[in-house]
Scaffold this motif. Structure first.
Motif, mmCIF file in Angstrom:
data_model
loop_
_atom_site.group_PDB
_atom_site.id
_atom_site.type_symbol
_atom_site.label_atom_id
_atom_site.label_comp_id
_atom_site.label_asym_id
_atom_site.label_seq_id
_atom_site.Cartn_x
_atom_site.Cartn_y
_atom_site.Cartn_z
ATOM 1 N N PHE A 274 0.829 -1.201 0.000
ATOM 2 C CA PHE A 274 0.000 0.000 0.000
ATOM 3 C C PHE A 274 0.867 1.257 0.000
ATOM 4 O O PHE A 274 0.535 2.248 -0.663
ATOM 5 N N ARG B 275 -0.223 3.771 -4.668
ATOM 6 C CA ARG B 275 -1.442 4.458 -4.243
ATOM 7 C C ARG B 275 -2.606 3.923 -5.073
ATOM 8 O O ARG B 275 -2.795 4.295 -6.227
ATOM 9 N N PHE B 276 -3.404 3.043 -4.471
ATOM 10 C CA PHE B 276 -4.459 2.364 -5.210
ATOM 11 C C PHE B 276 -5.720 3.225 -5.283
ATOM 12 O O PHE B 276 -6.099 3.874 -4.316
ATOM 13 N N ASP B 277 -6.372 3.160 -6.440
ATOM 14 C CA ASP B 277 -7.655 3.838 -6.595
ATOM 15 C C ASP B 277 -8.793 2.994 -6.035
ATOM 16 O O ASP B 277 -9.785 3.529 -5.551
ATOM 17 N N VAL C 291 -9.674 -1.040 -4.013
ATOM 18 C CA VAL C 291 -9.254 -2.320 -3.438
ATOM 19 C C VAL C 291 -10.452 -3.259 -3.499
ATOM 20 O O VAL C 291 -11.532 -2.932 -2.993
ATOM 21 N N SER D 79 -6.358 0.561 3.586
ATOM 22 C CA SER D 79 -7.078 1.340 2.568
ATOM 23 C C SER D 79 -7.400 2.732 3.078
ATOM 24 O O SER D 79 -7.269 3.725 2.366
ATOM 25 N N VAL E 253 -7.392 5.093 -0.213
ATOM 26 C CA VAL E 253 -8.053 4.370 -1.295
ATOM 27 C C VAL E 253 -9.438 4.978 -1.517
ATOM 28 O O VAL E 253 -10.149 5.292 -0.556
ATOM 29 N N PHE F 71 -13.542 0.750 -1.666
ATOM 30 C CA PHE F 71 -13.245 -0.571 -1.108
ATOM 31 C C PHE F 71 -14.458 -1.453 -1.340
ATOM 32 O O PHE F 71 -15.571 -1.125 -0.920
#
Length: 724
Positions: free
Chosen positions: A61, A65-67, A69, A103, A108, A111
């Protein structure tokens, strides 16, 4: 755009990964591979072999940098959850909390949690809706119910947007035979391998079967919308197990069907309502059960043979290796004892003086193998020693009174225990150190992999900037072309930048009229030569009304010929001031990635437009002749220069008209003229006693109509410059 899929190598997870990859996402996967298989995901991605509760997940993580999950990793067997509820809780609750926490910590945007119909338990009401009572009857159902509560609470406490999907019975390609939804794959396996099919009970129990690609579609679409809360994901269709077998009989000969006793706790009927998800996400399942089963059977038929061969080969090899590994110490121990016995019994031991061969044998075996084999060596040595004594003529009874005999036995036992215990202890310490080293090496390898990945991304970006003229040109266009404070130049720069970044043929900018009923074309680039509307009435176009209402990017997914492919609103002072529309985009760019790229570009334009409008407001007294709507010479000539440049670059037409004041004052003349002009036209004064007018987006064929309108108001004008 980046998406992290936990359990991404599994049955459902691999299909979700496929969908996001097709939409242009960078896909990252966390999977412990207990049930997942790496070969399920064939495209380029980044995978990590980890459990979702592992603390090392934070490194993933932190580095990416996730948009979104998508949390699919779970222990999915109801039977296992009953026999080992602690393991079920570790995976399904602790793992979820770890993913939620990370997250929230690393911002994030969305989720999505995979829940289950198991949360409803024994409920006779059909179809089940999201507000019905939840009363799970297994630890698995409890853990999913608790997981939903965690997701909802994280949204309340930390503003993490969460969606919980209660899956009905999911089936499709790549499915194993583990878990509640494995009935289809179990039947497929048995039918293809010519084995009897066993049905628990009379087979009239019903389930709501949903094809896996429909599940993947809903998850993907929910990832970029404002959807949140709990939703059933199902077909809202009851299908009995017997009817399932009937469809399979049409696809392949079924050898035998046997009905066994009904399982305790088996639900007789089950259907989930999907009305909520259909209404709020505008989603419907694309595949009915018959079509889904055909597609699933085709996959199982093509993969079953090679899968069985591979599994059989691996199992056989693994079994042989385990067996050989387990008997190797005993074989080598017996071989060493045979050598010892030969030395002792052949009188070869006398050649070695004071060396006790049996004692030497016990010591060596203890050092090599530790306590277990050293005890066996002691037993064998005592037997050999006893046999040697008897062979030398001693009697058993006399040996019972021989202190030397018992002393020798005690020495063997003492040496065997001491050496075996010492070696065992040393081996235990070494194994602990080796385990620590392995853990550190794994952590180093993991961190090094993350570091290498970040370096690769950085190097790739640097390479693109340094070596790609197109990328450099785009960056230069954004940072330089939009810096102007002249509104017309900002409009022209905008169409250039959007055209370059999006790679389209036509870019058009429309401003919203003061009464918000019309849209006026102010700039466009049209390489295709297609007709572009100069004015749009808002009430005639539903997509414009929708954008004014929700302020979001419009995507013409229905390919309506009366709407652009994409359009985005431009804001000024918190309200929508204009729209940018694009046409002529290749079909491979019609994806979420380019939607987001379009939105980012529009944000840059909004900023530039706001600066230009603020500048115009601040300099209004210097731009206009006092008391009139007539531009001073310098301001008018700057706008005229922009119009000429737009015509040269994009063939954007304009008309330049000139008229004499005559007996009227400049104020009277300008008021008359302004009443017949559009918001996008300009009046200027460049010579004493004369007025000039710029008619934007007006071609030569418009000239006569415009001049006649002026003539009706007793205003005489002529065309000075334009498309004549």
């Amino acid at each position: 755009m980046k998406v992290l899929i936990s359990g991404g190598y599994g049955f459902i997870g691999s299909h979700v990964a496929d969908r996001f990859h097709k939409e242009g996402y960078e896909v990252f996967i966390i999977d412990n591979l207990l049930t997942g298989r790496k070969e399920n995901v064939t495209f380029k991605h980044k995978g990590y072999q980890l459990s979702v509760e592992d603390p090392k997940c934070e490194e993933i993580f932190r580095s990416n940098r996730f948009d979104a999950v998508i949390h699919l990793a779970a222990q999915v067997s109801v039977a296992d959850s009953v026999s080992n509820p602690r393991l079920d809780t570790e995976s399904n609750v602790l793992g979820l909390v770890n993913m939620l926490t990370l997250s929230q910590k690393y911002k994030v945007k969305k989720f999505i949690f995979a829940s289950s119909a198991a949360v409803y338990g024994m409920n006779d009401k059909l179809p089940l809706v999201e507000t019905d009572l939840c009363n799970p009857i297994s630890p698995y159902g409890i853990s999913k119910w608790v997981g939903e509560s965690y997701c909802l609470k994280w949204e309340q406490l930390y503003d993490l947007e969460t969606v919980c999907f209660r899956f009905s019975n999911v089936y499709g390609p790549r499915q194993g035979s583990v878990g509640e939804s494995g009935v289809v794959s179990i039947f497929m396996d048995r039918i293809i391998s010519e084995q009897p099919v066993f049905i628990h009970g009379d087979g009239e129990q019903t389930r709501d079967f949903i094809y896996v690609e429909d599940v993947a579609d809903a998850i993907y679409r929910a990832s970029y919308t404002s959807l949140s809360g709990i939703y059933n994901l199902s077909t809202n269709t009851e299908r009995s197990v017997n009817s399932l077998v009937d469809v399979l009989k049409e696809l392949h000969d079924v050898k035998e069907v046997h009905h066994t006793d009904r399982r305790d706790g088996d639900i007789q009927r089950s259907t989930l309502s999907n009305e909520k998800i259909k209404n709020e996400l505008d989603w419907v399942p694309m595949y009915d059960t018959n079509e889904g089963l055909k597609r699933t059977f085709a996959w199982f038929k093509s993969n079953q043979a090679k899968r069985e061969v591979a599994v059989s080969a691996v199992a056989e090899t693994s079994s042989k290796r385990q067996w050989l590994k387990s008997i190797q110490p005993y074989f080598e121990n017996l071989l060493a004892f045979a050598l010892t016995a030969w030395i002792v019994l052949s009188q070869q031991s006398s050649a070695y003086g004071l060396i006790d061969v049996e004692l030497f044998y016990i010591t060596i075996i203890g050092i090599i193998y530790g306590n277990r084999q050293s005890i066996l060596a002691v037993v064998l040595s005592i037997g050999l020693f006893l046999f040697k004594k008897l062979d030398d003529g001693h009697e058993i009874v006399s040996l019972m009174y021989d202190t030397d005999f018992f002393f020798q036995l005690a020495i063997y036992l003492f040496i065997g225990l001491v050496v075996g215990y010492s070696v065992e202890r040393k081996n235990g310490i070494i194994q602990a150190k080796e385990q620590k080293i392995v853990e550190l090496e794994n952590r180093y390898e993991f961190l090094n992999g993350v570091y290498t990945e970040v370096r690769e991304v950085k190097d790739e970006l640097q390479h693109r900037i340094l070596n790609s003229g197109d990328s450099f040109g785009k960056i230069h266009s954004i940072t330089k072309e939009l810096e102007s404070l002249e509104l017309e130049k900002v409009f022209m720069a905008t169409v250039n930048v959007v055209k370059s970044i999006m790679g389209v043929q036509t870019v058009s900018i429309y401003t919203v009229s003061p009464n918000r009923s019309f849209m006026r074309l102010v700039a466009n680039t049209n390489d295709s030569g297609a007709a572009v509307s100069k004015s749009l009435r808002l009430e005639d176009h539903a997509y414009l009304q929708k954008m004014l209402a929700d302020g979001k990017v419009f995507v013409n997914k229905e390919l309506n010929s009366h709407a652009p492919l994409m359009s985005v609103p431009i804001y000024h002072d918190g309200t929508i001031a204009a729209f940018i529309s694009i046409e002529g985009m290749s079909i491979d760019k019609f994806s979420l990635y380019y939607q987001n790229l379009f939105k980012v570009t529009s944000d840059l334009v909004s900023s530039a437009l706001s600066r230009a409008l603020a500048y115009l407001d601040a300099t209004e007294s210097r731009r206009f002749i006092e008391g009139t709507s007539v531009l001073r010479k310098e301001a008018f000539e700057e706008i005229l220069s922009s119009k000429k440049q737009a015509k040269s670059m994009h063939n954007t037409p304009y008309l330049l008209l000139e008229g004499e004041l005559g007996q009227m004052s400049l104020k009277q003349y300008s008021e008359k003229v302004a009443s017949m002009l559009r918001e996008t036209d300009y009046i200027g004064s460049v010579k004493e006693g004369q007025v000039v007018v710029i008619l934007s987006n007006s071609a030569a064929e418009d000239a006569n109509f415009v001049l006649s309108r002026f003539a009706q108001q007793e205003i005489s004008m002529r065309v000075v410059e334009g498309e004549l």
